[in-house]
Design an enzyme around this catalytic site. Sequence first.
Site, PDB file in Angstrom:
ATOM      1  N   ASP A 231       0.525  -0.969  -0.183  1.00 15.34           N
ATOM      2  CA  ASP A 231       0.209   0.290  -0.042  1.00 15.34           C
ATOM      3  C   ASP A 231       0.722   1.387  -0.208  1.00 15.34           C
ATOM      4  OD1 ASP A 231      -2.170   2.085   2.049  1.00 15.34           O
ATOM      5  OD2 ASP A 231      -3.673   0.901   0.514  1.00 15.34           O
ATOM      6  N   TYR A 381      -3.469  10.911   0.908  1.00 20.61           N
ATOM      7  CA  TYR A 381      -4.190  10.719  -0.514  1.00 20.61           C
ATOM      8  C   TYR A 381      -4.304  12.094  -1.200  1.00 20.61           C
ATOM      9  CZ  TYR A 381      -5.240   6.496   0.473  1.00 20.61           C
ATOM     10  OH  TYR A 381      -5.552   4.742   0.936  1.00 20.61           O
ATOM     11  N   HIS A 438      -4.781  -7.702   0.028  1.00 20.87           N
ATOM     12  CA  HIS A 438      -3.858  -6.493  -0.090  1.00 20.87           C
ATOM     13  C   HIS A 438      -3.197  -7.427   1.572  1.00 20.87           C
ATOM     14  CE1 HIS A 438      -3.384  -2.130  -0.573  1.00 20.87           C
ATOM     15  NE2 HIS A 438      -3.412  -2.203   0.662  1.00 20.87           N
TER      16      HIS A 438
END
Lengths: 464, 482
Positions: A231, A381, A438
């Site tokens: 990630d 982000y 993930h």
Amino acid sequence: RQRLTEELDRPKLQLLALSSVGIGLTYFLVWRRKAKKSIPLGDGWWGHGQQTLRDDNKIYPFKVETSEDEINDLHRRIDQMRYTEPLEDCGFQYGFNSNYLQKVVSYWRNQFDWKKQVAKLNEYPHFKTNIEGLDVHFVHVRAPHRPGQKVLPLMLVHGWPGSFFEFYKILPLLTDTKDDLAFEVICPSIPGYGFSEAPHKQGFCSLDAARIFLKLMERLGFNKFYLQGGDWGSLITTNMAQMKPQCVSGLHLNMLAVTKGGVGMLLSLIIGPYLPFLVGFTREDVRRLFPYFEKNVYDLLMESGYMHIQGTKPDTAGCGLNDSPVGLAAYILEKFSTWTDRKNRDLEDGDLEKKYSLDDLLTNVMIYWTTRSIIPSMRFYKENFKTNPQNRVDARTGIFVPMGHAAFPNELMHCPLPWARWRFKDIRSYSYMPRGGHFAAFEEPRLLAEDFVKFVRKVEGKKR
Amino acid sequence: MLLEVLLALVLGAVVLLVLRRSKAAVLKTEDGWWGAGSPPAGAEDESIRPFRVETSREEIEDLQRRIDQTRPVPSLEDSQFNYGFNSTYLQKVAAYWRNEFNWSKQVDKLNQYPHFKTKIEGIDVHYVHVKPKNLPEGRTAVPLIMVHGWPGSFYEFYGILPLLTEPANADDVAFEVICPSIPGYGFSEAPRKKGAWTRLGVPQARAAGVAIANMRLCSGRPGFNSVCAARVFLKLMRRLGFGRFYAQGGDWGWQITTNMAQLDPTAVKGLHINFAPVENVGPLVILSILLGRRFPGLFGFTELDVKRLYPRVEKMLVEPLKETGYFHIQATKPDTAGRGLNDSPVGLAAYILEKFSTWTDHEFRNLEDGGLERKFSLEDLLTNVMIYWTTGSITSSMRFYKENFAKGFYPPHARIPVTVPTGVAAFPNELMHTPKLWAKQKNHKLKTYTTMARGGHFAAMEEPGLMAQDIQKFIKVVEGKK
């Protein structure tokens, strides 16, 4: 005679001009390739107001703490949850199913023991140190020195919506081994996440996090170390390897984002399903990539709503989640369900407890809750998408340190070896993992540890 | 250069003539049932029950308690509204809400007009019904349905209602207005059923004739989308005895009233919209995008058109991307997105009021207070938020996005034109700008197209006078032609 000289001179001159241009060009290209091996470090200051004092280099021990007030406040808010009925038979297709959420919340309210979890968190030593104006938190786990064991330093970097806690199951597998290789592990929290202070200035992106973590390793006295991440951790550790390749012994990633598409990618997408070996695809690559549109475009669109809103309006997106623990849990745990296996969307309980315990999942949520870090975590982000990610300096630069990739089958995106080679110039290990999604370190710690150690042995083997 | 332009024009004309088939197609729909479980045997209860908005001490105290429990997180230095709702200003709004906002008084204000509820397709549909009080002899009121959008409500129309039902000008038409709440919003019950889809592989999709352009290749029964809402509202008007009426809408209201006109063109006398995004990008639209800056006159582009559409990449790609995060998450994971907002009133207010700031004027993103109180009063803004809060309808309101985009961006109704007389009020700060040429592609009987002097997305609430004026202008053109 003069005429001849003149006539000879012109072609000679032309030859001279051409060759000097040629030499110049070659030198330029070589020099450029040489220079492109790393990206600039830059610098930053993220504290309040103007920078006044120099960094205090001290490292302070830190203990996670809680109080009756904190727990009572949480309970009160959980009790105040205002239930919304889900649509009939919708599983997790509309997001976290409200019926199952009530079960999770009931466990959280009545059985989850935060004090016990805090004690569990404190099993490993925590520290804080001030870098670029921010208090950076990290866990530092030393290997018990066994005779004949080589101990290598390693940094593990988490992502969103995870935390350093995701590594608690893999830590003993890496630090407390019985064979000849063990690791001394640093697990930091990205600034803005958990116990690391959040930046007060705009613009804090993965390059800044990478630089701060490099400074951290330097401050701890490590001048050569391994890196592992998924990630955001994958991007940050990659940036670290780009900034100071001489410090990074090896880079192991469980998630690879394909940033540079281009003609090569297009060709491999068109030819791949029919003649995979022509474009360097294995059968497994074909199985994981195709049907391309559905798996990589449609599915990605279905799953990237959070990324879109966090990449544009993080303060709005996180506001309600910081007051409502149930809302926060639904938001975060939806990812732990769907990103572990997309098929979980069709299940009433999202199969959340198949691979994880509620205790572990809620501990991770509590880290976001008690530190009020959901909004700063979302801002990361926006800061990373401000400039077109494809044009940023790190996207245009290769990675030259030894790299290993563990490709888990249920990861959000699959990156075949030929695509990874565009940017990673020294891939030593590429493994198709048998199972896992993930949150690899959290879900399949043993598989990840095994692959990581295998990678390290290959790198260390070549050194001898 | 000129040769290429000429060639492009010739090509465009040929394409237009060849491809433009006059579609007299009418939008089809099936009946639905949205209540819990299965529909009961026997006829549906069609009674119309009067409804009063109510509140209680508990409701207000619970709200205040929750506001007190807010855990604010400071915004980044100098970020204004660029990262979303600014934390400092949010504390001011929360303080006003906690200490000065009088919900009981606002409830009385809501009840100044008569409210009703009636069951349609298994769910209770709420609406406000306003009749003109002083109609001169021999005049009848013209029926009009006004449909709100997200994150609005019927309350957005409270400023314009008096202007439409009691117009100052004797020449103006007096309206009898119905303002319903979309099912899942405010006082209208939320649908319980989801869409039932089966995924098709590409070969099956081709066989089924499903357009590959659709993102999701599937067949099945849709969830409660705009066509269903349109059908429900048509039934409502019919139940109230209106055989023919006008419709007005913006945001989702535009989509729903457009679908109403497509489902039953004989019932909808005229359609007035303040939002008209292009769904079907045809060759003429593309041509105008490519050449419109150089040759605006060719496409009837005004100065405002050119300013709003160019530079292309910034205005048509970057800006929409910046503002559609909410859309993306609501169209995919509404239950997750709404979960926290239903427990945290301040979170809900931030989420909703951010839109009232940014969609009124994009420049407001650079203001510390988001320019919120320049065009709206905190009292009105919070009343709208309270409608979502007290009914707990934020999640069901978000589900509407998912139901509408289940079939991708190109559902059947996007391909069918509107054949009833239409009027477009183009407000200069609307989210998406639609030049007259583009509006004509969908609305084949465009009677009026007005470039409004000022105003943004929430036009009825922000500029009720201007909006009422344009509605009157539109009506007169339609009625005059009769």
